[in-house]
Design an enzyme around this catalytic site. Sequence first.
Site: not given
Ligand SMILES: *Cc1c(COP(=O)(O)O)cnc(C)c1O
Length: 385
Positions: A38, A277
């Site tokens: 993702k 800045y």
């Molecule tokens: C993002 C996510 C994962 C992966 O999590 P990590 O800590 O990056 O391994 C797994 N399951 C769900 C439902 C997630 O949203």
Amino acid sequence: MSQQARCYVEISRSRIAANYRAVRDAVAPGSSVICVVKANAYGHGAVEVARVLRNEGAEWFAVSSVDEGIALRHGGIMCRILVMAGIMPWEREALRDYRLTPVLHSLDDMAALDVGGGCGAGCRCVEALDVHLKIDTGMDRLGTLASAKEIAEAAAAHPAIRIEGLLSHFASPTDFTSEQTPDQIRAFSTMVRDLADLGVRPSILHFSSTNAIAYPRSGTTFDGVTSLVRPGHAIYGYVSPTRGPAPQAVFSVEPALSWKARIVAVKDVPAGAKIGYGGSFVAPGPMRIGVIAAGYADGVPHRLSNKGRVIAGGRYAAILGTVSMDLTTIDLTQAPHLSPGDEVTLLGSEGDVSLDAQQIAKTAGTISYNVLCGISARVKRFYVD
Ligand SMILES: *Cc1c(COP(=O)(O)O)cnc(C)c1O
């Protein structure tokens, strides 16, 4: 490494592959891996990363949205793809068109996706849609709070929906001072057993993401079904630190991404110079400063202003003044040989000096996930073996 870009990241394909193998080899025999890609693979490039993982034998990927799933399909990824963070009404058709597998979070979701066939109960003129149903076992974010009986009734009422998988998600898997994780495991096991008693037997169960895989608890693999795990962060080379009496991590991984920027300008400033800045850094003596081609629009956290550092000429170099949109000023007093066009390392290593996303996050008051996902789209991605 050196690329023609102002500001870029390099992603090591072999490191991604090695991290995947390390996780896969650490999980129980019979378990298999859903690779979480993702958010553009946590900034690493979803299609490129998925191709590497597919070539290593990965069969399942997980993304957050239908759009992210479609992007993988357009990139030629034909493996199973789980969409974890909800389906919008206008996205329902795309699930079937692109063969994406939704995670459902309520029984209403089940009804919404049941396109039926309109020709009577049990009609199968549309092929049943495989879904994974998420159970809220105590994280109180996504997942249904319905009872096993209610779930079984909904499953019977919607024959065009097939509950292929059942999952949940841990809220605090690194915290060994809390009962939350064992409580969640108990709630999930009870649900699995109660559903089985009511005739609902999903063939796939999955619960653990990176930290629960790295620091395993008993009760997270299941007999007689396929157990999957859902690592994201570990594939990119990170495991979070623990609290309390935690076991050693059962695998080790290394960061796959390094981040560089070119020096745009170098100059010597006198004592008293007010840098950037707001003039928040005042030179205590004559200094050599460098202005680098990376700012918060590239993902350098603004909170690194006057606190963070980069690696320049093989040594740490402090960030001076505030991080601006496209530029950041650093102290080059200890690296006087560097000149415009040379590159510095924002994340990665030079010789034995290194900086990773967890160190940067600590200084910036955030988490490593946020640092990686924050590397913006205009930062060019290059892939190396
Ligand atoms: C993002 C996510 C994962 C992966 O999590 P990590 O800590 O990056 O391994 C797994 N399951 C769900 C439902 C997630 O949203």
